[in-house]
Design a protein around this motif. Structure first.
Motif, PDB file in Angstrom:
ATOM      1  N   GLY A  36      -8.250   2.847   5.313  1.00 47.53           N
ATOM      2  CA  GLY A  36      -9.114   1.978   4.521  1.00 47.53           C
ATOM      3  C   GLY A  36      -9.763   0.885   5.337  1.00 47.53           C
ATOM      4  N   ASN A  39      -8.694  -5.904   5.255  1.00 46.50           N
ATOM      5  CA  ASN A  39      -8.747  -6.896   4.193  1.00 46.50           C
ATOM      6  C   ASN A  39      -9.385  -8.187   4.705  1.00 46.50           C
ATOM      7  N   VAL A  50      -6.735  -1.856   3.300  1.00 49.92           N
ATOM      8  CA  VAL A  50      -6.547  -1.366   1.940  1.00 49.92           C
ATOM      9  C   VAL A  50      -7.538  -0.242   1.666  1.00 49.92           C
ATOM     10  N   LYS A  51      -7.024   0.829   1.094  1.00 48.99           N
ATOM     11  CA  LYS A  51      -7.864   1.942   0.670  1.00 48.99           C
ATOM     12  C   LYS A  51      -7.550   2.228  -0.797  1.00 48.99           C
ATOM     13  N   SER A  52      -8.526   1.983  -1.672  1.00 55.03           N
ATOM     14  CA  SER A  52      -8.350   2.304  -3.078  1.00 55.03           C
ATOM     15  C   SER A  52      -8.385   3.823  -3.228  1.00 55.03           C
ATOM     16  N   LEU A  53      -7.356   4.378  -3.843  1.00 50.98           N
ATOM     17  CA  LEU A  53      -7.284   5.818  -4.070  1.00 50.98           C
ATOM     18  C   LEU A  53      -7.643   6.172  -5.512  1.00 50.98           C
ATOM     19  N   ASP A  55      -9.128   3.989  -8.945  1.00 55.45           N
ATOM     20  CA  ASP A  55      -9.546   2.745  -9.588  1.00 55.45           C
ATOM     21  C   ASP A  55      -9.190   2.805 -11.070  1.00 55.45           C
ATOM     22  N   ALA A  63      -4.172   1.511 -11.274  1.00 56.33           N
ATOM     23  CA  ALA A  63      -4.834   1.582  -9.971  1.00 56.33           C
ATOM     24  C   ALA A  63      -3.814   2.010  -8.929  1.00 56.33           C
ATOM     25  N   GLY A  65      -3.429   2.181  -4.662  1.00 52.84           N
ATOM     26  CA  GLY A  65      -4.016   1.841  -3.380  1.00 52.84           C
ATOM     27  C   GLY A  65      -3.077   2.136  -2.234  1.00 52.84           C
ATOM     28  N   ASN A  66      -3.640   2.530  -1.101  1.00 52.84           N
ATOM     29  CA  ASN A  66      -2.881   2.719   0.129  1.00 52.84           C
ATOM     30  C   ASN A  66      -3.041   1.432   0.929  1.00 52.84           C
ATOM     31  N   VAL A  67      -1.932   0.774   1.249  1.00 56.83           N
ATOM     32  CA  VAL A  67      -1.976  -0.504   1.949  1.00 56.83           C
ATOM     33  C   VAL A  67      -1.223  -0.371   3.266  1.00 56.83           C
TER      34      VAL A  67
END
Length: 156
Positions: A36, A39, A50-53, A55, A63, A65-67
């Motif tokens: 992602g 930040n 951060v990558k939103s997988l 929403d 939600a 997310g991959n953090v």
């Protein structure tokens, strides 16, 4: 004969070293999800991606997310009105709820963060940490609180 060994032996040694390095690379697992974007907000200390997988939307208010936390990186204290689930997928990290001891997280660990309970999570001081954060949004957004001081982060 000496001439051939003199030049042949370094080639053999270089080939063996290259093969061993290829074997090590082959045993390093690839990330499950993309890292992602880096930040840029003030809700974390250190480098975090951060990558939103998934929403949240009107159909599914969860939600995902991959953090990815660099060594030493961490979130601020925060809470989730609908709670959160953290799935550790790589590295070594920490999770702590307000008033409790810090937990060490490793690949495969799962944490259920209760609704409205202040907590923080991040990487250990010497390891990257990757997590999936599954957060319900139906009761409101994440509430961000104070930064986690080094005295709390480094405490045993």
């Amino acid at each position: 004969m000496r001439y051939k060994i003199k030049y042949f032996l370094p080639v053999v040694i270089a080939t063996i070293i290259a093969c061993r390095q290829d074997q090590k690379a082959a045993h390093t697992p690839a990330p499950i999800f993309p890292k992602g974007e880096k930040n840029t907000n003030e809700n974390f200390v250190g480098e975090v991606w951060v990558k939103s997988l998934v929403d949240a939307d009107s159909v599914n208010e969860t939600a995902v997310g991959n953090v990815t936390f660099a060594p030493g990186a961490r979130s601020k204290w925060h809470l989730h009105p609908a709670g959160q689930i953290v799935l550790a997928t790589a590295g070594v990290g920490y999770y702590q709820e307000k008033g409790k001891s810090k937990m060490i997280l490793r690949k495969g660990d799962v944490v259920k963060c209760p609704p409205n309970l202040p907590h923080w999570h991040g990487a250990s001081a010497d390891s990257t940490f990757v997590q999936l954060a599954i957060t319900g949004r139906e009761k409101g957004p994440t509430v961000w609180l104070d930064a986690v001081p080094d005295s709390v982060y480094l405490a045993k």
